[in-house]
Design a protein around this motif. Structure first.
Motif, PDB file in Angstrom:
ATOM      1  N   MET A   1     -94.236 -93.089  26.620  1.00  0.00           N
ATOM      2  CA  MET A   1     -95.351 -92.310  26.599  1.00  0.00           C
ATOM      3  C   MET A   1     -96.606 -93.055  27.285  1.00  0.00           C
ATOM      4  O   MET A   1     -96.728 -94.359  27.081  1.00  0.00           O
ATOM      5  N   SER A   2     -97.510 -92.523  27.956  1.00  0.00           N
ATOM      6  CA  SER A   2     -98.626 -92.920  28.654  1.00  0.00           C
ATOM      7  C   SER A   2     -99.607 -93.612  27.642  1.00  0.00           C
ATOM      8  O   SER A   2     -99.656 -93.176  26.456  1.00  0.00           O
ATOM      9  N   LYS A   3    -100.514 -94.494  28.364  1.00  0.00           N
ATOM     10  CA  LYS A   3    -101.374 -94.992  27.340  1.00  0.00           C
ATOM     11  C   LYS A   3    -102.497 -94.042  26.877  1.00  0.00           C
ATOM     12  O   LYS A   3    -103.289 -94.180  26.192  1.00  0.00           O
ATOM     13  N   ASP A   4    -102.926 -93.045  27.772  1.00  0.00           N
ATOM     14  CA  ASP A   4    -103.858 -92.055  27.301  1.00  0.00           C
ATOM     15  C   ASP A   4    -103.486 -91.218  26.272  1.00  0.00           C
ATOM     16  O   ASP A   4    -104.322 -89.972  25.947  1.00  0.00           O
ATOM     17  N   CYS A   5    -102.291 -91.363  25.890  1.00  0.00           N
ATOM     18  CA  CYS A   5    -101.960 -90.177  24.685  1.00  0.00           C
ATOM     19  C   CYS A   5    -102.135 -91.008  23.466  1.00  0.00           C
ATOM     20  O   CYS A   5    -101.223 -91.727  22.852  1.00  0.00           O
ATOM     21  N   ASN A   6    -103.270 -90.644  22.753  1.00  0.00           N
ATOM     22  CA  ASN A   6    -103.779 -91.349  21.635  1.00  0.00           C
ATOM     23  C   ASN A   6    -104.434 -90.659  20.380  1.00  0.00           C
ATOM     24  O   ASN A   6    -104.814 -90.659  19.562  1.00  0.00           O
ATOM     25  N   ASP A   7    -104.190 -89.122  20.739  1.00  0.00           N
ATOM     26  CA  ASP A   7    -104.516 -88.174  19.591  1.00  0.00           C
ATOM     27  C   ASP A   7    -103.704 -87.594  18.853  1.00  0.00           C
ATOM     28  O   ASP A   7    -102.387 -87.710  19.280  1.00  0.00           O
ATOM     29  N   VAL A   8    -104.067 -86.886  17.790  1.00  0.00           N
ATOM     30  CA  VAL A   8    -103.286 -86.231  17.118  1.00  0.00           C
ATOM     31  C   VAL A   8    -102.188 -84.935  17.848  1.00  0.00           C
ATOM     32  O   VAL A   8    -101.115 -84.588  17.195  1.00  0.00           O
ATOM     33  N   PHE A   9    -102.848 -84.457  18.791  1.00  0.00           N
ATOM     34  CA  PHE A   9    -102.079 -83.420  19.667  1.00  0.00           C
ATOM     35  C   PHE A   9    -101.151 -84.116  20.852  1.00  0.00           C
ATOM     36  O   PHE A   9    -100.689 -83.340  21.616  1.00  0.00           O
ATOM     37  N   CYS A  10    -100.827 -85.224  20.665  1.00  0.00           N
ATOM     38  CA  CYS A  10     -99.907 -85.940  21.629  1.00  0.00           C
ATOM     39  C   CYS A  10     -98.508 -85.640  21.494  1.00  0.00           C
ATOM     40  O   CYS A  10     -98.022 -85.858  20.404  1.00  0.00           O
ATOM     41  N   PHE A  11     -98.048 -85.345  22.497  1.00  0.00           N
ATOM     42  CA  PHE A  11     -96.546 -84.882  22.442  1.00  0.00           C
ATOM     43  C   PHE A  11     -95.753 -85.253  23.616  1.00  0.00           C
ATOM     44  O   PHE A  11     -96.360 -85.211  24.641  1.00  0.00           O
ATOM     45  N   ALA A  12     -94.481 -85.503  23.657  1.00  0.00           N
ATOM     46  CA  ALA A  12     -93.818 -86.251  24.919  1.00  0.00           C
ATOM     47  C   ALA A  12     -93.102 -85.006  25.588  1.00  0.00           C
ATOM     48  O   ALA A  12     -92.914 -84.989  26.836  1.00  0.00           O
ATOM     49  N   VAL A  13     -92.715 -83.982  24.892  1.00  0.00           N
ATOM     50  CA  VAL A  13     -92.157 -82.873  25.462  1.00  0.00           C
ATOM     51  C   VAL A  13     -93.095 -81.523  25.179  1.00  0.00           C
ATOM     52  O   VAL A  13     -93.415 -81.241  24.129  1.00  0.00           O
ATOM     53  N   SER A  14     -93.296 -80.701  26.324  1.00  0.00           N
ATOM     54  CA  SER A  14     -93.888 -79.466  26.096  1.00  0.00           C
ATOM     55  C   SER A  14     -92.844 -78.488  26.139  1.00  0.00           C
ATOM     56  O   SER A  14     -92.716 -77.826  25.293  1.00  0.00           O
ATOM     57  N   ARG A  15     -92.257 -78.371  27.109  1.00  0.00           N
ATOM     58  CA  ARG A  15     -91.348 -77.144  27.395  1.00  0.00           C
ATOM     59  C   ARG A  15     -89.816 -77.587  27.718  1.00  0.00           C
ATOM     60  O   ARG A  15     -90.013 -78.632  28.488  1.00  0.00           O
ATOM     61  N   CYS A  16     -88.851 -76.800  27.477  1.00  0.00           N
ATOM     62  CA  CYS A  16     -87.591 -77.185  28.099  1.00  0.00           C
ATOM     63  C   CYS A  16     -87.208 -75.691  28.696  1.00  0.00           C
ATOM     64  O   CYS A  16     -87.230 -74.914  27.877  1.00  0.00           O
ATOM     65  N   ALA A  17     -86.104 -75.916  29.508  1.00  0.00           N
ATOM     66  CA  ALA A  17     -85.542 -74.648  30.057  1.00  0.00           C
ATOM     67  C   ALA A  17     -84.138 -75.078  30.696  1.00  0.00           C
ATOM     68  O   ALA A  17     -83.988 -76.268  30.912  1.00  0.00           O
ATOM     69  N   VAL A  18     -83.195 -74.315  30.426  1.00  0.00           N
ATOM     70  CA  VAL A  18     -82.208 -74.274  31.010  1.00  0.00           C
ATOM     71  C   VAL A  18     -81.595 -73.717  32.373  1.00  0.00           C
ATOM     72  O   VAL A  18     -81.808 -72.517  32.414  1.00  0.00           O
ATOM     73  N   SER A  19     -80.842 -74.335  33.331  1.00  0.00           N
ATOM     74  CA  SER A  19     -80.461 -73.654  34.725  1.00  0.00           C
ATOM     75  C   SER A  19     -79.667 -72.483  34.318  1.00  0.00           C
ATOM     76  O   SER A  19     -78.891 -72.424  33.474  1.00  0.00           O
ATOM     77  N   PRO A  20     -79.705 -71.367  35.250  1.00  0.00           N
ATOM     78  CA  PRO A  20     -78.799 -70.315  34.941  1.00  0.00           C
ATOM     79  C   PRO A  20     -77.294 -70.494  34.766  1.00  0.00           C
ATOM     80  O   PRO A  20     -76.506 -70.056  34.131  1.00  0.00           O
ATOM     81  N   THR A  21     -76.663 -71.502  35.251  1.00  0.00           N
ATOM     82  CA  THR A  21     -75.394 -72.013  35.450  1.00  0.00           C
ATOM     83  C   THR A  21     -75.116 -73.039  34.166  1.00  0.00           C
ATOM     84  O   THR A  21     -74.073 -73.319  34.001  1.00  0.00           O
ATOM     85  N   GLY A  22     -76.365 -73.326  33.533  1.00  0.00           N
ATOM     86  CA  GLY A  22     -76.052 -74.283  32.220  1.00  0.00           C
ATOM     87  C   GLY A  22     -75.867 -75.655  32.510  1.00  0.00           C
ATOM     88  O   GLY A  22     -75.553 -76.373  31.861  1.00  0.00           O
ATOM     89  N   ASP A  23     -75.924 -76.050  33.806  1.00  0.00           N
ATOM     90  CA  ASP A  23     -75.718 -77.497  33.971  1.00  0.00           C
ATOM     91  C   ASP A  23     -76.996 -78.496  34.247  1.00  0.00           C
ATOM     92  O   ASP A  23     -76.599 -79.718  34.242  1.00  0.00           O
TER      93      ASP A  23
END
Length: 129
Positions: A1-23
């Motif tokens: 995680m970057s150095k500017d990530c220092n508050d309570v709302f810091c998170f490594a992942v925001s969203r994720c999505a899968v390709s239509p083929t699932g690969d």
């Protein structure tokens, strides 16, 4: 995680999505300013970063495999290739009314992109040409 990530709302992942083929699995990492593309086994296939796209949050993969990403800090919506390695187009910017794009979805029935904004009461709808 970057150095500017220092508050309570810091998170490594925001969203994720899968390709239509699932690969492929696409992941936005806001504090790293990147989009990761992973294989089924978790190995990294591609890392997308662009100085014009900052604090990547919202993410949507259409049924046709088009990858749409929000740049919250840069106030833009972009399309990335299905490999997750390069920007294909800028779909909307601050000039189009974006203030804090945080979530994005493509509606194939109305052929439009729907954008939810952080700390802004308006949901924006852009007709795709």
């Amino acid at each position: 995680m970057s150095k500017d990530c220092n508050d309570v709302f810091c998170f490594a992942v925001s969203r994720c999505a899968v390709s239509p083929t699932g690969d492929k699995l696409y992941i936005t990492s806001p504090y790293e300013h990147k989009l990761l593309t992973l294989a089924k086994d978790g190995s990294i296939l591609a890392t997308f970063m662009d100085p014009a796209v900052k604090f990547l949050t919202g993410l949507h993969v259409t049924s046709a495999g088009q990858v749409i990403v929000c740049g919250w800090d840069s106030k833009n919506i972009i399309q990335v290739d299905s490999k997750g390695s390069m920007k294909l187009a800028t779909l909307a910017t601050q000039r189009d009314g974006l203030k804090g794009p945080y979530s994005v979805c493509y509606n194939r029935i109305t052929d439009s992109i729907i954008v939810g904004q952080f700390r802004h009461k308006k949901i924006l709808v852009y007709k795709v040409k």
